[in-house]
Structure formats: structure tokens, C-alpha cells
Scaffold this active site. Sequence first.
Site, PDB file in Angstrom:
ATOM      1  N   SER A 253     -57.074 -21.913 -28.610  1.00 17.93           N
ATOM      2  CA  SER A 253     -57.948 -21.501 -27.530  1.00 17.93           C
ATOM      3  C   SER A 253     -59.278 -22.218 -27.486  1.00 17.93           C
ATOM      4  O   SER A 253     -59.340 -23.392 -27.186  1.00 17.93           O
ATOM      5  CB  SER A 253     -58.137 -19.995 -27.608  1.00 17.93           C
ATOM      6  OG  SER A 253     -58.607 -19.513 -26.389  1.00 17.93           O
TER       7      SER A 253
ATOM      8  N   ASP B  94     -60.280 -36.428 -25.159  1.00 24.22           N
ATOM      9  CA  ASP B  94     -60.228 -37.019 -23.820  1.00 24.22           C
ATOM     10  C   ASP B  94     -61.383 -37.974 -23.570  1.00 24.22           C
ATOM     11  O   ASP B  94     -61.234 -38.974 -22.846  1.00 24.22           O
ATOM     12  CB  ASP B  94     -60.233 -35.917 -22.756  1.00 24.22           C
ATOM     13  CG  ASP B  94     -58.856 -35.300 -22.549  1.00 24.22           C
ATOM     14  OD1 ASP B  94     -57.908 -35.715 -23.246  1.00 24.22           O
ATOM     15  OD2 ASP B  94     -58.726 -34.394 -21.697  1.00 24.22           O
TER      16      ASP B  94
ATOM     17  N   LYS C 268     -52.745 -22.322 -26.650  1.00 23.08           N
ATOM     18  CA  LYS C 268     -53.205 -21.095 -25.980  1.00 23.08           C
ATOM     19  C   LYS C 268     -54.241 -21.516 -24.941  1.00 23.08           C
ATOM     20  O   LYS C 268     -55.407 -21.659 -25.235  1.00 23.08           O
ATOM     21  CB  LYS C 268     -53.799 -20.144 -27.014  1.00 23.08           C
ATOM     22  CG  LYS C 268     -54.580 -18.980 -26.432  1.00 23.08           C
ATOM     23  CD  LYS C 268     -53.688 -18.031 -25.671  1.00 23.08           C
ATOM     24  CE  LYS C 268     -54.479 -16.827 -25.184  1.00 23.08           C
ATOM     25  NZ  LYS C 268     -55.571 -17.164 -24.260  1.00 23.08           N
TER      26      LYS C 268
END
Length: 558
Positions: free
Chosen positions: A411, A422, A436
Site C-alpha cells: 500500500s 518510475d 494492494k
Amino acid sequence: MRFNAETDVVVANMRVFRDVPRNSGTRLPGHWGSRIGDTEQSGPLAMIEHRRDASALHTVRPASPRHSGCRALRLALPLLALALALATETACVVRSADHDPIDAALERYRAAFAAMRPSALPPSTSDPNYILFADVLQHVLSSHVKSADPERLIDTAVAGLGKKRQDDRTASERVLTESAIGAMLASLDPYSGFLDAEHVQDVRDQMHGEFPGLGMVVAPDDGSGLLRVVSANANTPAARAGVRSGDLIARIDDREVKGLSLHEAVMTMRGPSGGGVTLLLLRPGNDVPLLVSVTRTMVRSEPVLHRVESGVAYIRITHFTEQTSRLVHEAFDTMRHQTDRELAGVVLDLRDNPGGLFDQGVRVADAFLGAVEIVSTRSRVSGVQHYSGGTGDDVVRDLPLAVLIDSGTTSAAEVVAGALQDHHRALLFGGRSYGKGSVQTIFQLAGGDGLRLTTARYFRPSGGPVECFGIVPNVAITPAGRPPPPGAWPRTTAAEEMHPDPATCDPDAVAPTPPRTWAMTELCPEVASTPPMSELDRSLDCALAALRTRRLDRALTP
């Protein structure tokens, strides 16, 4: 899925909103709140959405205006022919049912509940248990990330009623109501759930990083139907009593675990500080069950641990509380001072991190990235919301960064890992993260109860989903195990992979673009050539070697 034994929540994102707009590209407003498993939120109660009119959260609907109009018509025109009156009545009833399927669904629930009562009468619309159920139904229909059919929800609720009555003929109406709500919410997704008032109070306690409990994380064990101990952290009541990771809890005091829901089992273990609970444990490799007594104490969380490891700054984030971002900054400043600012790089360890406060995950990523997009959320109600860093300042901009992840990285921790990967700010070492990628909101209900409801899903800066796919590392390393902190029991399931049930995943989701990958032999050949042994932490050793030899620095250079 993982659950904290003190909170009975999947370790995942929950959020509560303040009345502050969150516009694309803007910095997050000042944070509130704290951790409850995987929580995203900001608000006066942190993770609890305030409803000042809580006592009136659900106002029982009056008779449909169409019904009232029909009665007025009959009173005003008493001399109408009988046929006309019958035709009018029939038309009104049909149009009313079509007009409000929620009312029709609630009436069907009342009728089913009547069969559970000695009087065989449906509960009145002013009955507190009925109001509680109706309130939850309204929240589900208005706020869940997916639209739902009220009739289908009532089907699952009625099934929950019947099962509870069959299992416990003496169950109170409150217990029956909670069973109906639990069954209805379980049909939505793995993360939505009902929180009674005591559980809501636990959330408030955990806002401050201190709460009475046993200090262990448990999860359902599908094979045995028991509870599996995921971790029993060092210096906690559970660890001191001899509870180990991998143990199966078969009985809590005099209550058998098999047949209990996770919530029921956790509630059985809860209680005030100083109280005790006796656990019957089945330990792999032991033929004889173990009986241990655990005394609850005030468990104090340590969200950030740090040390200098061979000239590298090592920061471990165990979970995201309202203090995590500040403690990360303080930890790095301390290590800079200790080494006279001479550091070869930074290792950020997010392994076994169950998440926590979503906005703290964003703030931690902000500390390493600055003013770029970090994550976005998509919900049925609010559409797309973008969360960006706003400091414009990378606290370690002059140092290469390695991030350690595994299937316990969940999460809010996945928000951090995904954003750093990224934006090519770090290389990720280890195993695929849990996956999650949904956001839960906790709504406060009348009477002090709470509702944890999945309200959004989040996506990486690249647009890739996190739900079920997780974050794939740049350097895949299968752990042979890693040494526990002092005072902790050895990890007996170090290499075990845990990910969401594929049945809960969106079949139409587009898989994220795979990251660029490196083999261990490229970034840490000295570690790759070492035979895996349980006492070695291969992910950390590989990251340290890659940083000290500047191989990681070169890999990050375009």
C-alpha cells in the site's frame, strides 16, 4: 492479505478527507492522522471521516410521496367508483417500487430479519440495529469504488443473517446485524469491513503510535482455517511470550479459532493493558501444541529505524504514521552528522511494511523526489485526483538510492517504491511487492461505530495500476532469509510470497510496463557468488555492494 492483530485491518490504504480540495498538481494539505494498517487520510480524527450529525447519519425514509399522493387522492374523492380506486392504488404501488429500489431492498431485509425474531415481526424503522444496517447500505451505494445492486447486497446480507442464526441460535439482534453487515461488505472486496466502537477507539489510539495489545500481525491460514502469525515484533508481549512467525493459533482462551471470522478472532484477543490471553499454538516441526500466556501492554510503534552501514545510510520504515516523514528527515540528518556528510548512498528498506497513512507515503516520496507527480487515485465519486510533491527538494539529491521491497511491502509503501522507480530515482532490490492498490475511507457511524470502505484505487506516476500487479523490482533477489533484529524470533517463512487472491483482481486492468532489470551478477557479483544462507540478508548485501562500488550510480545514469 495481512492483518494487524490490534486493528483487524488489512495492511493497506485508508483515507479520510478534510473539506479541502485536492487539485491536480497541488501539494498535499497539512496532514492529520495516523496509521491503521494501510491508511490514507487527513482529518481531525485521522482515518475517521467526521460526521457532526452522526446521530442522524441515517434518517429513516418517510413513506414515498407517491404513496402519500395516492392516499390523498382516495380521501379527496371518496365517491369514485371502486374500479377507479383499485386502478389508482395499483399504479401507485408499482411506480413507488420502481422509484426507490433502495426502499424496496430495505423492506426485504426487514422481512428477513423478522424470521430471526421470536415475535416474527420486522424491526421498526426506528430500531437502532436497523438504522445501523441501513446507514451502512447507504454508504456502500453512494461511496464504494464500484457501483452495486442493492438487491444483490441484500441477498448477501440475508445469507449472513441465516448463517449466524444457524451457527448461534442465541445470537443477539446486534450480533445478527453485524453478521449481515459483515457478509454484505465481504462481498464487495477483501478490504471493506465493519468496525465496532471499540475498534474505532483503537484507531484513535494508534494515531498516537501507542495502543494496548500483543504486538503481532496475523493473517487467515486458508489451508487450516486457523490464524497464522505473520510477525511477532521484537520487544513486544507476543515475542516475549514465545510466539514466533509461522505459528498457527488454534485456540484463544477457551474459544476455538476455526469457524471464527478474522474480526471475531482479533476481538477475542483484544482487551485493556495488563490483561492476559492464552493462545494454543501449532508450530511447524513440533508434534505437541504449545500453550502460551501473553499479557497485553502498551505497544509503542517505531516507524523509522536507522543506522550507518559500511558508509551507507540505512533507513528502515516499518509503517507510515503521522510522524514517519519527519522521522525520515531527522534520521538522515543524524547520519549525515555522524559521518561528517561522507556517505556512499542510501538504502531505504520497505520490506514487511504494511503501509499506513497514505499522505505520509506521499510525503516520504516527496522527500526523495521533490515537485513531481507521486501517485493518482481514481474513484467513482471524485474521479481522478493527482498527488504531487511540493518541496522541490530532494534531501539526498547528491546520493544514489536503493530501495528494498518484498511481498510484505504494501500500500503506502508501494506508493513510495513505485514513484521512486518510475522517476528513475532509485533501483529496487528484492521481490515483487504485495499489490494492494486500493484506498479505504473510514466513515464514522451513529453510536460510535465505523465503516471501512474501499472508495478509490491508486496508480503510479507512469499510469500503471498497483492493485494485484504490485511493484516489480529492478534486481530480483530470492531471499534465503534475513537475520531478525535483536530479541526477535527467526523468520520461519522468509521466502514465502503473499499476494492478493487473483479472483479479487480486475480482469480488465492493463498490466504496467515492466521495468528495466539487472541481474545480481551485474550489480553485486560478490554477493551473487556467495551461496545463499539463512543468516545472510541478500537484498541488503546486494544493495550495499552496488552502492559502495558505484555500480548502482552508473546504472541510474541515463
